[in-house]
Write an enzyme that holds these catalytic residues in place. Structure first.
Site, short mmCIF file in Angstrom:
data_model
loop_
_atom_site.label_atom_id
_atom_site.label_comp_id
_atom_site.label_asym_id
_atom_site.label_seq_id
_atom_site.Cartn_x
_atom_site.Cartn_y
_atom_site.Cartn_z
N ARG A 32 0.84 -1.20 0.00
CA ARG A 32 0.00 0.00 0.00
C ARG A 32 0.87 1.25 0.00
NH1 ARG A 32 -4.53 0.11 4.39
NH2 ARG A 32 -5.22 1.85 3.07
N CYS A 53 -0.61 6.58 9.04
CA CYS A 53 -1.00 5.30 8.41
C CYS A 53 -2.06 5.66 7.37
CB CYS A 53 -1.51 4.31 9.46
SG CYS A 53 -2.85 4.93 10.49
#
Length: 280
Positions: free
Chosen positions: A180, A236
């Protein structure tokens, strides 16, 4: 380690009927928001109360601010009091295993100045694996007054992140999985990649292959490329999986650590913000 409680220690605490302990179940699934509450109703640790990531541990998402903004801290403190917690209460938080949602609640309480907060090392799965008792009984709660002073100095907003990346006065960590971070896959957001300048430290790497928390020395080695003299901002996707990294950095002896609650979901909500797909 501080901030962790072993399965055995919690079991003894329950067997000895130690007063002034509140156990909080925070199991949750991002792809199925009702799954955690359903799991709690099916069975949970004796005396545990449930808190929901979306409804209790986060504020309402809007155009900017990220998918899981911090809750209104006055309202959150009120909820904490309603489930029987004051500053003399020992709080034990558990997740499905050693997952990110327990660390989110730990961070919120820690930032409100509550010192007696512990994550159950091993979580629900560890508790079950050792053959310990679970129940469907919903506890009767005795409301208390929780007074917390939120430490604004432990969070960074998008303006601060931009400023400190530009003048190299802080290191930004991205806690998501490497695929990701590199933009190879993105299951949740409309853009893939990471905030330019962010370094990747996948949050699950603070755990051993068996899923247990690494010891302090192992965590110091894990974060060896970072300087304890530098300010570290942890991000994040939406401020959840960053929290285990914040906790791990604390274990490893880092003291100048902030959370960017909005994280990547906040960053990409501004069209002008660029994203990067190469490792940094």
């Amino acid at each position: 380690m501080p901030y962790l409680i072993s399965l055995d220690r919690l079991k003894k605490r329950l067997e000895n009927n130690q007063d002034n302990t509140v156990i909080v179940d925070v199991r949750f699934q991002l792809n199925d928001p009702d799954a955690g509450r359903k799991a709690y109703l099916q069975n949970h640790l004796p005396g545990a109360v449930y808190m929901d990531l979306n409804k209790d541990l986060s504020g309402k998402a809007s155009k900017h601010g990220g998918n899981h903004p911090l809750p209104d801290m006055k309202m959150f403190a009120g909820k904490i009091g309603k489930i029987g917690i004051d500053h003399d209460t020992t709080v034990v938080i558990y997740d499905q295993a050693n997952d990110m949602f327990a660390a989110r609640l730990w961070w919120l309480l820690d930032n409100l100045g509550h010192e007696k907060v512990y994550i159950l090392d091993g979580g629900y799965e560890g508790w079950i694996k050792e053959g310990n008792e679970v129940t469907t009984a919903i506890p009767e709660l005795k409301p208390k007054e929780f007074k917390g002073n939120f430490n604004e100095n432990k969070i960074a907003n998008i303006e601060e992140v931009k400023e400190k990346l530009e003048d190299n006065s802080a290191v930004l960590i991205d806690s998501r999985a490497k695929d990701r971070y590199l933009g190879e896959t993105e299951p949740l957001y409309g853009k893939a990649g990471h905030i330019p300048g962010a370094k990747n430290f996948f949050w699950k790497n603070v755990l051993t292959k068996d899923g247990n928390w690494k010891k302090n020395g192992e965590l110091e080695e894990h974060f060896a490329s970072l300087s304890k003299d530098e300010e570290i901002i942890v991000s994040c996707g939406s401020g959840i999986s960053a929290c285990p990294n914040v906790l791990a950095l604390k274990f490893a002896g880092f003291t100048n650590v902030k959370l960017y609650p909005g994280s990547f979901s906040d960053w990409i909500s501004y069209e002008e913000n660029k994203v990067e797909t190469k490792e940094e």
